[in-house]
Design a protein around this motif. Structure first.
Motif, short mmCIF file in Angstrom:
data_model
loop_
_atom_site.label_atom_id
_atom_site.label_comp_id
_atom_site.label_asym_id
_atom_site.label_seq_id
_atom_site.Cartn_x
_atom_site.Cartn_y
_atom_site.Cartn_z
N PHE A 104 44.61 76.33 19.75
CA PHE A 104 44.80 75.78 18.41
C PHE A 104 46.10 76.22 17.75
CE2 PHE A 104 40.88 73.63 18.40
CZ PHE A 104 39.93 74.45 18.99
N THR A 105 47.09 76.60 18.58
CA THR A 105 48.40 76.92 18.01
C THR A 105 49.34 75.73 18.06
OG1 THR A 105 49.16 77.74 20.14
CG2 THR A 105 48.21 79.36 18.62
N LEU A 106 48.98 74.69 18.82
CA LEU A 106 49.84 73.51 18.90
C LEU A 106 49.96 72.88 17.52
CD1 LEU A 106 51.35 71.46 20.71
CD2 LEU A 106 49.21 70.18 20.84
N THR A 107 51.20 72.57 17.13
CA THR A 107 51.42 71.99 15.80
C THR A 107 51.92 70.56 15.92
OG1 THR A 107 53.71 72.71 15.72
CG2 THR A 107 52.04 74.24 14.87
N PHE A 108 51.79 69.85 14.86
CA PHE A 108 52.33 68.49 14.81
C PHE A 108 53.84 68.54 14.95
CE2 PHE A 108 53.08 64.26 14.08
CZ PHE A 108 53.65 63.94 12.86
N LEU A 133 48.68 44.86 8.71
CA LEU A 133 48.39 46.23 8.25
C LEU A 133 48.26 47.18 9.42
CD1 LEU A 133 45.92 45.43 5.35
CD2 LEU A 133 48.18 46.44 5.15
N ALA A 136 50.57 50.38 9.85
CA ALA A 136 50.06 51.74 10.05
C ALA A 136 50.79 52.41 11.21
CB ALA A 136 48.56 51.71 10.31
N THR A 162 43.94 49.75 9.47
CA THR A 162 44.89 50.88 9.47
C THR A 162 44.33 52.07 10.24
OG1 THR A 162 44.03 51.74 7.38
CG2 THR A 162 45.84 50.18 7.25
N TRP A 163 43.44 51.81 11.20
CA TRP A 163 42.82 52.89 11.97
C TRP A 163 43.83 53.80 12.68
CZ3 TRP A 163 44.20 52.92 16.99
CH2 TRP A 163 44.56 51.71 17.58
N PRO A 164 45.05 53.33 13.01
CA PRO A 164 45.99 54.27 13.63
C PRO A 164 46.25 55.50 12.78
CG PRO A 164 46.80 52.04 13.91
CD PRO A 164 45.62 51.96 12.99
N LEU A 165 46.04 55.39 11.47
CA LEU A 165 46.28 56.54 10.61
C LEU A 165 45.35 57.70 10.96
CD1 LEU A 165 46.80 54.76 7.17
CD2 LEU A 165 48.53 55.60 8.76
N ILE A 166 44.20 57.38 11.61
CA ILE A 166 43.30 58.44 12.06
C ILE A 166 44.04 59.36 13.03
CG2 ILE A 166 41.18 58.95 13.35
CD1 ILE A 166 40.07 56.29 12.38
N ILE A 167 44.82 58.73 13.91
CA ILE A 167 45.57 59.53 14.89
C ILE A 167 46.57 60.42 14.19
CG2 ILE A 167 47.09 59.41 16.89
CD1 ILE A 167 46.01 56.58 17.37
N TYR A 168 47.28 59.86 13.22
CA TYR A 168 48.31 60.66 12.55
C TYR A 168 47.68 61.75 11.70
CZ TYR A 168 51.10 56.90 14.34
OH TYR A 168 51.68 55.99 15.19
N MET A 205 44.97 63.32 12.55
CA MET A 205 44.63 64.37 13.51
C MET A 205 45.89 65.14 13.91
SD MET A 205 42.26 64.09 16.84
CE MET A 205 41.90 65.54 17.80
N LEU A 206 47.01 64.43 14.04
CA LEU A 206 48.25 65.12 14.37
C LEU A 206 48.64 66.09 13.26
CD1 LEU A 206 50.37 62.20 15.88
CD2 LEU A 206 49.36 64.12 17.10
N LEU A 207 48.47 65.66 12.02
CA LEU A 207 48.83 66.54 10.89
C LEU A 207 47.95 67.77 10.84
CD1 LEU A 207 49.49 63.84 8.16
CD2 LEU A 207 51.18 65.43 9.09
N LEU A 253 46.92 69.38 13.42
CA LEU A 253 47.23 70.30 14.51
C LEU A 253 47.86 71.57 13.97
CD1 LEU A 253 48.72 67.98 17.28
CD2 LEU A 253 46.56 69.24 17.37
N GLY A 254 47.40 72.67 14.48
CA GLY A 254 47.99 73.94 14.09
C GLY A 254 47.50 74.47 12.76
N SER A 301 43.23 76.72 12.91
CA SER A 301 42.90 77.93 13.66
C SER A 301 43.33 79.13 12.85
CB SER A 301 43.64 77.92 15.00
OG SER A 301 43.46 79.13 15.68
#
Lengths: 500, 538
Positions: A386-390, A461, A465, B305-311, B313-315, B317-318, B321
């Protein structure tokens, strides 16, 4: 870097494996849909998507394969008094600021070993460096030319020294006093050629670019290098590494015709039957790139070096075990990430501006794609503890212009120069990020134009996105380039940090 | 000279402000929409004798607690729209306080306030605080269940385990879908508190449990015994009702709950369960949970706009923990959502966001935890944006007549009542909207449900039967009002088609077609009277 405590490692590995299996299943389902069930709409876009997805899934599969078996090498502390082996410690200098070099020298002379000799290898021909060497009572080596860049510098030093082991530090990497005590015990077999330890950026807390580069490194020096350790595919990273001189002598020293001589020598040693070991303990702190230009310079060098090996050398995998061969292949293929990302960038443009899309019935796409991407991200996050960051991810993705440039240069045979990564920040400049600025502006324009032309339909949309997500990824370097930070590693103390 | 430090409002004042905001938002728009079917059914069931009210839930699809409490509540406050909904409002407000408490005891002081604020302002939670149903009760008990479970795990006393048992049982007696939260709680406890602890003890060489001496697990895991007692008590207490109200009626041939799971849902004309990928429905639930209810184009645009779910999750990250024990617990407790979504791929009707109300409790607490951990500036920016978005969402949800969750039966019946003339016939479909007509139609007017019921309670919905019944009902009438609800259900559309076809084949012409939110009002005039009606009031 935070390590995985010994008590947790069994559970951690089991969970990594479970997640790797789940990720593989999700990826296979997605690929099955892509190949057999998806109905292409625009063929060009469809095959672009397929190629990009196959590449990324292959990279991901390489990662799952890597994390399946990870080993934590914890060498015993050797009894230096019981042997007579000698060690030459090289600090490679090529014009770095003298205060940085001196800090490193302070750390190196404190390394505990009864028979260690320290050498400053100065390709910058600096009188200050020479005086520094005299002040500290260490050796000073220089040479009339800069043939072979860093590799040539080291080879020249090899001729003029005679230690049984060679330790290499970049000019900005300050080691801990116990560096050799915690690494040399790994030379347990006669065929161990080198022992690599992690790179760690001490200036990560004061500089955003260094922090992002560090976060990328943390992922690499964590699960990836531990997995490579288990597969016998550790490669040298050019600093914080101990070589057995006999191994270097056998392969003719450092290759001088590559800007990533560390990777090349690792391959040569592997092909010659030598082993390599990774000790996942941070034993030196360096200075990460401090501005976007410096980061891109570093990435370009690494990318060029890796791609040259892949594309222009004789098949690199001759004489390798399959596990190691795949590992090196994945390492080299990493530099195609930019190409895959560029393919993704095309897709929202194509729909918003031209109404073109890769597949019909796009409602099915997320059903297969989302589980795959979410499970894959979860696997990466877990494997990194859980250290991986965006930021680490967007540093990779948004370096696509660098990767593309490196690929083009490697393919068209432009000679690469070894460029030392700058240690001080430059002035604010958009020059390194012109491509990023153009992409962000183009995406914004596509969003506006596409919405105006086609209305805010669900399809529009959806692409908006995706386009917003790309803006999120690509804009980071633009922000960092507009507001560079000045720090250059004031907090590199050389104190040991946590294990990885 | 040191600058004076800013005095932050105390938690009490902040909580009071949050409660006040939540109250205002809920009350201000509590009657901007009329009752919908489920509310009217609840009223109908709660209006009977106590035994009668309980009897409506035997063989029904809900446990009885809500209806029993409503039975007493309506005797206290009456049956007006606001009075009916005040019960849900009360629990909605209590849920805000419960979120504050649960967030505080599980996570941190600030997380508690953030959780309370989220529920106070969330359009989704506001909506159900304005609906005379059991969902805010479910939320209230879910928050208490999580809080007490966390406290009992941290420091288990008999009192804490008893409190956990009590609130969880109350939740299970409120709505069967509360069980999905309990499933998550059980999974967490077994995986982490039992097997996790045994694993740690084994690594430390202190584990005494072996396959040949399994009873030693109670000494290795001291929490296990009280937890098992609580679980057993829950099983017995809930099992008694389930046996009486669900299983036994099945042997009598009539268990709508089981029937709704295995065949056509609740006999309402829905299609039998079938496997299908219902991705959009799943994402729609997520959109509703986060942004509330809005017109269909808006909702399905947001689904896209479901792709925003991925972003997102990316945000994250880190930022997640190290995971605290309580955070892990909340993640596991919200995992029931995945189970609901999985079941929904077979039984599509469970993909309604209200069924996730209990599971929204751990999600809200996790969101509060996340906000608590991000830098202050980012937290402030997100909070400001969130409040603005919530207020816009609340306003649109409350006032937009095109809101896809708005059922304009009140408006439709009022329209008919105010525009009908003596001699007009009022017909409505489907038959089970009779409770709405009973509530809203003036007592001096009569309306006929269609399809009508036969002597044996069977629906008379064949063409011939509808024709016979319409002939009887419309004899001598010049105008027939037809109020159609739930036309999204295919089987009901068939019935409505037969009705309108009969009218048109039997001398009536459609003179009025007034679609409203999820309801349609039609008027058919006898062919000879159409010209006279055209120039007059509709």
């Amino acid at each position: 870097m935070t390590g995985i405590e010994a008590s947790r490692r069994a559970t951690y590995l089991r969970t990594c494996r479970l997640l790797a299996v789940l990720s593989s299943a999700a990826a296979l389902l997605y690929l099955k849909w892509l190949f057999f069930d998806a109905r292409p709409d625009n063929l060009v876009l469809f095959y672009l998507l397929v190629v990009a997805e196959v590449f990324n899934i292959a990279q991901a599969a390489g990662f799952w394969f890597t994390i399946w078996r990870q080993t934590w090498t914890e060498p015993p502390t050797p009894d230096f008094a019981a042997s007579s082996e000698t060690v030459d410690i090289f600090i490679t200098v090529a014009g770095e600021p003298t205060d940085i070099v001196e800090r490193t020298l302070h750390g190196v002379v404190r390394i505990r070993h009864p028979r260690a000799s320290v050498w400053l290898l100065d390709d910058g021909h600096s009188p200050e460096i020479e005086a520094m060497a005299r002040r500290h009572g260490v050796g000073y080596l220089t040479r009339p030319d800069r043939r072979g860049a860093k590799a040539g510098n080291i080879n020249e030093a090899l001729k003029r020294t005679n230690g049984d082991y060679i330790v290499i530090f970049d000019a900005d990497h300050v080691p801990a006093p116990e560096f050799l005590q915690r690494t040399m015990g790994a030379f347990d077999g006669e065929r161990v050629s080198f022992v690599q330890t992690p790179q760690y950026y001490g200036n990560r807390t004061e500089n955003r670019v260094a922090a992002g580069a560090y976060e990328q490194q943390e992922f690499f020096y964590g699960p990836i290098m531990r997995g490579r350790n288990a597969l016998g595919a550790v490669f040298s990273c050019g600093t914080n590494v101990v070589f057995r001189r006999a191994a270097l002598d056998e392969v003719g020293g450092m290759p001088e015709d590559s800007i990533t001589e560390d990777m090349r020598v690792s391959l040569e040693l592997l092909r010659a039957g030598w082993r390599s070991v990774y000790v996942p303990v941070v034993l030196a702190q360096g200075i990460g790139p401090v501005d976007v230009g410096g980061y891109f310079s570093q990435q370009l060098r690494w990318a060029r070096g890796g791609l040259e090996i892949l594309l222009r050398r004789r098949p690199f995998f001759r004489g390798m075990q399959p596990g190691a061969m795949f590992q090196y292949a994945f390492s080299f293929a990493y530099w195609f990430t930019g190409l895959a990302y560029a393919a993704y960038l095309v897709l929202p443009f194509a729909y918003l501006l031209f109404g073109l899309r890769p597949v019909q019935a796009p409602n099915q796409y997320p059903v297969y794609f989302l589980p795959y991407i979410l499970v894959t991200l979860t696997t990466m996050a877990y494997a990194s503890d859980f250290t991986l960051t965006f930021r680490a991810l967007w540093f990779t993705l948004a370096s696509f212009p660098v990767h593309l440039w490196a690929l083009g240069s490697a393919l068209w045979g432009r000679t690469a120069r070894f460029v030392v990564t700058p240690k001080t920040a430059g002035a604010a400049s958009l020059r390194p990020v012109l491509v990023h600025v153009a992409v962000v502006l183009a995406l914004a324009a596509a969003i506006v134009v596409g919405s105006a032309m086609r209305g805010l339909t669900p399809a529009v949309l959806n692409n908006v996105a995706f386009a917003m997500g790309h803006v999120l990824i690509v804009q980071g370097f633009v922000r960092y380039a507009l507001r560079p930070e000045r720090s250059h590693g004031d907090d590199a103390t050389g104190e040991p940090s946590d294990a990885v | 000279m040191t600058p004076p430090t800013r005095r932050m409002p105390s938690d009490s004042w902040l909580l009071a402000a949050i409660l006040a905001a939540g109250f205002v938002l809920r009350v201000a728009t509590i009657d901007t929409r009329g009752l919908w079917l489920d509310e009217a059914v609840s009223l109908d069931q709660a209006s009977r004798t106590l035994a009668g009210t309980i009897a409506t839930q035997v063989g029904g699809v809900h446990p009885p607690l809500f209806h029993i409490l409503m039975h007493f509540w309506i005797q206290l406050v009456g049956t007006g729209e606001v009075a009916l909904r005040s019960f849900a409002l009360l629990f909605g407000m209590a849920a805000i306080a419960a979120a504050w408490w649960a967030g505080r005891v599980l996570l941190s002081r600030r997380a508690g306030l953030l959780a309370a604020g989220i529920i106070a302002l969330s359009p989704y939670h506001i909506w159900y605080s304005q609906e005379a149903r059991m969902y805010t009760m479910m939320l209230f008990f879910a928050l208490l269940s999580l809080g007490w479970l966390g406290l009992a795990i941290r420091h288990g006393t008999p009192g804490r385990w008893t409190a956990y048992f009590a609130v969880t049982l109350l939740g299970l007696y409120t709505h069967y879908f509360f069980a999905f939260l309990v499933i998550g709680e059980v999974l967490y406890f077994v995986v982490f508190e039992v097997f996790g602890r045994l694993g740690r003890l084994k690594r430390e060489g202190r584990r005494r449990t072996t396959w040949s001496r399994p009873w030693r697990v109670f000494s290795d895991v001291p929490l296990l015994a009280p937890w098992l007692v609580a679980m057993a008590a829950l099983a017995v207490a809930l099992g008694a009702w389930v046996t009486y109200a669900v299983v036994l009626p099945q042997f009598g041939g009539d268990s709508p709950l089981i029937g709704s799971i295995t065949s056509s849902g609740l006999g309402y004309g829905q299609l039998p369960p079938s496997f299908a990928v219902r991705f959009n429905d799943v994402v729609l639930m997520v959109v509703e949970l986060t942004l509330g209810f809005h017109p269909s184009p808006v909702m399905f645009g947001l689904v896209a706009t479901w792709p925003l779910i991925i972003y997102l999750m990316l945000l994250l990250l880190g930022r997640i923990s190290p995971l605290r024990r309580e955070t892990v617990m909340l993640v596991w407790c919200s995992s029931g959502m995945v189970l609901v979504w999985a079941i929904g791929q077979w039984q599509g009707q469970v993909l309604a966001s209200r069924y996730l109300m209990a599971l929204s409790a751990p999600v809200v607490l996790l969101a509060a935890r996340l906000l608590d951990r991000i830098p202050a500036r980012a937290r402030m920016a997100i909070a400001v944006a969130g409040v603005a978005l919530a207020l816009v969402g609340w306003a649109d949800q409350s006032f937009d007549q095109a809101n896809m969750m708005r059922y304009a039966d009140r408006e439709a019946i009022a329209y008919v009542a105010s525009n009908q003339r003596p001699g007009d016939v009022i017909v409505y479909e489907p038959f089970y909207t009779d409770v709405l007509f009973a509530y809203y139609l003036p007592k001096n007017l009569v309306a006929y449900e269609f399809p009508q019921r036969g002597v044996l309670g069977d629906a008379r919905n064949s063409k011939g039967q509808i024709g016979q019944d319409l002939t009887r009902v419309t004899v001598g009438s010049r105008r027939v009002w037809l109020v159609l609800g739930f036309q999204d259900i295919a089987a009901l559309r068939g019935d409505a088609y037969n009705t309108t076809q009969w009218l048109q084949r039997n001398g009536f012409v459609r003179a009025l077609d007034r679609p409203m939110s999820n309801v349609e009002v039609l008027r058919f005039d006898a062919a000879g009277g159409a010209a006279a009606a055209a120039g007059g009031t509709p």
